[in-house]
Design a protein around this motif. Structure first.
Motif, mmCIF file in Angstrom:
data_model
loop_
_atom_site.group_PDB
_atom_site.id
_atom_site.type_symbol
_atom_site.label_atom_id
_atom_site.label_comp_id
_atom_site.label_asym_id
_atom_site.label_seq_id
_atom_site.Cartn_x
_atom_site.Cartn_y
_atom_site.Cartn_z
ATOM 1 N N LYS A 24 0.922 -1.360 0.033
ATOM 2 C CA LYS A 24 -0.157 -0.049 0.177
ATOM 3 C C LYS A 24 0.740 1.238 0.183
ATOM 4 O O LYS A 24 1.961 1.047 0.455
ATOM 5 N N ALA A 25 0.315 2.412 -0.668
ATOM 6 C CA ALA A 25 1.053 3.453 -0.757
ATOM 7 C C ALA A 25 1.065 4.275 0.903
ATOM 8 O O ALA A 25 -0.101 4.134 1.527
ATOM 9 N N TYR A 26 2.023 4.806 1.170
ATOM 10 C CA TYR A 26 2.276 5.729 2.277
ATOM 11 C C TYR A 26 1.390 6.932 2.293
ATOM 12 O O TYR A 26 1.662 7.425 1.125
ATOM 13 N N PRO A 27 0.874 7.432 3.234
ATOM 14 C CA PRO A 27 0.701 7.070 4.593
ATOM 15 C C PRO A 27 -0.425 5.880 4.954
ATOM 16 O O PRO A 27 -0.634 5.577 6.169
ATOM 17 N N ALA A 28 -1.196 5.543 3.914
ATOM 18 C CA ALA A 28 -2.151 4.442 4.304
ATOM 19 C C ALA A 28 -1.696 3.312 4.688
ATOM 20 O O ALA A 28 -2.229 2.439 5.463
ATOM 21 N N SER A 29 -0.292 2.961 4.465
ATOM 22 C CA SER A 29 0.314 1.815 4.831
ATOM 23 C C SER A 29 0.623 1.921 6.238
ATOM 24 O O SER A 29 1.309 0.848 6.721
ATOM 25 N N TYR A 30 0.605 2.973 6.844
ATOM 26 C CA TYR A 30 1.118 3.154 8.459
ATOM 27 C C TYR A 30 0.199 2.333 9.390
ATOM 28 O O TYR A 30 -1.120 2.478 9.101
ATOM 29 N N GLY A 31 0.568 1.875 10.526
ATOM 30 C CA GLY A 31 -0.424 1.426 11.473
ATOM 31 C C GLY A 31 -1.150 0.158 11.110
ATOM 32 O O GLY A 31 -0.768 -0.696 10.227
ATOM 33 N N ALA A 32 -2.421 0.347 11.699
ATOM 34 C CA ALA A 32 -3.330 -0.679 11.251
ATOM 35 C C ALA A 32 -3.993 -0.591 9.930
ATOM 36 O O ALA A 32 -4.926 0.155 9.571
ATOM 37 N N ASN A 33 -3.292 -1.130 8.884
ATOM 38 C CA ASN A 33 -3.518 -0.699 7.513
ATOM 39 C C ASN A 33 -4.292 -1.682 6.590
ATOM 40 O O ASN A 33 -4.329 -1.496 5.307
ATOM 41 N N GLY A 34 -4.507 -2.670 7.082
ATOM 42 C CA GLY A 34 -5.575 -3.642 6.578
ATOM 43 C C GLY A 34 -4.782 -4.689 5.691
ATOM 44 O O GLY A 34 -5.286 -5.843 5.223
ATOM 45 N N VAL A 35 -3.234 -4.538 5.528
ATOM 46 C CA VAL A 35 -2.477 -5.561 5.104
ATOM 47 C C VAL A 35 -1.378 -6.101 5.995
ATOM 48 O O VAL A 35 -0.684 -7.020 5.546
ATOM 49 N N ARG A 36 -1.501 -5.710 7.165
ATOM 50 C CA ARG A 36 -0.554 -6.235 8.053
ATOM 51 C C ARG A 36 -0.812 -7.547 8.537
ATOM 52 O O ARG A 36 -2.046 -8.008 8.756
ATOM 53 N N MET A 37 0.086 -8.395 8.675
ATOM 54 C CA MET A 37 -0.234 -9.805 8.977
ATOM 55 C C MET A 37 -0.535 -10.245 10.357
ATOM 56 O O MET A 37 -0.192 -9.500 11.090
ATOM 57 N N GLY A 38 -1.587 -11.080 10.360
ATOM 58 C CA GLY A 38 -1.762 -11.825 11.889
ATOM 59 C C GLY A 38 -0.708 -12.677 12.164
ATOM 60 O O GLY A 38 0.096 -13.176 11.178
ATOM 61 N N ALA A 39 -0.569 -13.334 13.391
ATOM 62 C CA ALA A 39 0.508 -14.068 13.689
ATOM 63 C C ALA A 39 0.397 -15.356 12.906
ATOM 64 O O ALA A 39 1.646 -15.823 12.593
ATOM 65 N N ALA A 40 -0.590 -15.846 12.757
ATOM 66 C CA ALA A 40 -0.501 -17.350 11.786
ATOM 67 C C ALA A 40 0.124 -17.005 10.644
ATOM 68 O O ALA A 40 0.903 -17.863 9.940
ATOM 69 N N LYS A 41 -0.523 -16.014 9.676
ATOM 70 C CA LYS A 41 0.126 -15.741 8.525
ATOM 71 C C LYS A 41 1.506 -15.313 8.384
ATOM 72 O O LYS A 41 2.321 -15.869 7.663
ATOM 73 N N TRP A 42 2.009 -14.632 9.307
ATOM 74 C CA TRP A 42 3.329 -14.478 9.443
ATOM 75 C C TRP A 42 4.132 -15.467 9.647
ATOM 76 O O TRP A 42 5.221 -15.852 9.132
#
Length: 208
Positions: free
Chosen positions: A150-168
């Motif tokens: 995602k483009a910054y700044p939408a990519s910061y924080g809780a951005n909808g693309v950050r992985m959860g523990a299982a996916k990571w």
């Protein structure tokens, strides 16, 4: 535990931090990409927040100059890791910082020549692809990554693309700092990862 060559050909070890900060041995299966949000080679607070590699643009030569700070299969230190959660730096990841910015505001006001990750020149794409190909050929890192940059700044924080523990924990391939759990950074923004991996795959053999 570590197999394959540990030094990227041609990389400088002028900022070698492994002798000071150690690191855990791994078998890398993931590359995490960052952007430094600056125009020069950082010292990463004396190496305490250093990645494995830094790619510094040489605009006159139209190439990336590579600096290596830790062995390829040794954990580096550029990710936040919170107690009681998932592992980040030590979960079989090699980390690469691109000297430049993902922030359109910084891109608009900086007067010094710099890389802007959504609009990388062809020579930077070429050299990033060469690194990805080497990581694939020598260490089997897949030339894939089922994540959205995602483009910054939408990519910061809780951005909808950050992985959860299982996916990571299950992830293999290429992702960005913006995808790593327990972190809030949004770099490297809209990095053209698909183009980099496609270029790397043009001559790459099948993964072992």
């Amino acid at each position: 535990m570590s197999t394959g060559p540990q030094k990227y050909p041609g990389a400088s070890t002028a900022q070698w931090w492994q002798s000071r900060w150690g690191g855990d041995p791994m078998e890398v299966n993931t590359i995490v990409w960052h952007s430094t949000e600056g125009t020069g080679l950082p010292d990463y607070a004396g190496g305490s927040a250093a990645p494995n590699f830094t790619a510094l643009p040489d605009f006159d030569a139209q190439r990336l100059t590579w600096y290596q700070h830790f062995d390829f299969d040794i954990s580096s230190r550029a990710l936040v890791n919170k107690p009681g959660g998932v592992e980040t730096n030590t979960l079989n990841v090699c980390q690469v910082e691109i000297v430049g910015t993902c922030d359109p505001a910084a891109h608009g006001k900086w007067t010094a020549r710099h890389l802007y990750t959504p609009e990388l020149p062809d020579w930077a794409l070429r050299d990033l692809a060469a690194f990805a190909k080497w990581a694939h050929d020598e260490h089997g890192v897949p030339l894939t990554g089922d994540v959205v940059f995602k483009a910054y700044p939408a990519s910061y924080g809780a951005n909808g693309v950050r992985m959860g523990a299982a996916k990571w924990n299950a992830f293999r391939g290429h992702c960005g700092h913006q995808h790593v759990p327990e972190n809030d950074h949004g770099d490297p923004g809209l990095l053209p990862m698909a183009a980099i991996l496609a270029r790397a795959a043009e001559t790459a053999p099948a993964a072992p």
